[in-house]
Design a protein around this motif. Sequence first.
Motif: not given
Length: 270
Positions: A3-10
């Motif tokens: 989820s941290s990767i998605i959070q960073s991208a968003i």
Amino acid sequence: MKSSIIQSAIGKLLKPLVVLLLRSSVSYQQASEWLKIAFIEAAEEIGPQDKPATTSWIATVTGLNRKEVKRIRDQGAGDADDAIDRSPPVNRAQRVINQWMTDPDYLQSDGEPSALAFDGDGVNFSTLVKKSSGDMTPRAVANELERQGVIEITSTQTLQLIQQGYFPPPGSDKQWVLAGQSAADLITTLSHNLQVDTEDARFQRMVSYRYLPVSQHAAFEQLSNKKLTESLKELNVWLSQHAGKSPNDIDEATARVSVGMYLYKSDSKE
């Protein structure tokens, strides 16, 4: 996927949007209301295929409470009663330019747009406007294109196309509509490509160098403008030969297609 990767991208996606909102004096409270509407409309779009999305189902998948979902959906139903058309508008001035750049009647032997008399016998600017833009008056179109620096009136009183595109005035309603549609098209493509196999992905490419000397930025911008304009012109010619001007022109199902190109340049080192 973490989820941290998605959070960073968003987060990267949202930050320039929030900068735009702040510069436009849009508060968090107003933006959050718009975000609720977007969540509900998106849930309706991706909802169950065999039946309409219910208020309870939308509340469940979005995390909004049922009362909020109902309020916003009822408000949306009022918009529908007013027959609000949310489809992207086709800029009539741009249609005139496209016709001028692609119709053989208005091109020179080398494929470049001809200089046109405003009216008179044969092909002229007035017949161009009538052919491409329907009920718009030729004088109104000419005035707008001249005001935007798209055409110039020569010493012989002919109209010469000097820019191969129509650019709405900065900060105008038309520019906001264009910005919203362009960003939506790009994000929709990114979303599609994140969910399909490679062979089903839509074209999405970029070239990026982090340490280009500032002294070379102007040269690269000039080069990219030239090459991208040439590519867009070629694509525009192909589309003008295969697409109709309205749904009634085509005897089969149609859909909107779009290719967008942009130049990014950071204000400082990233």
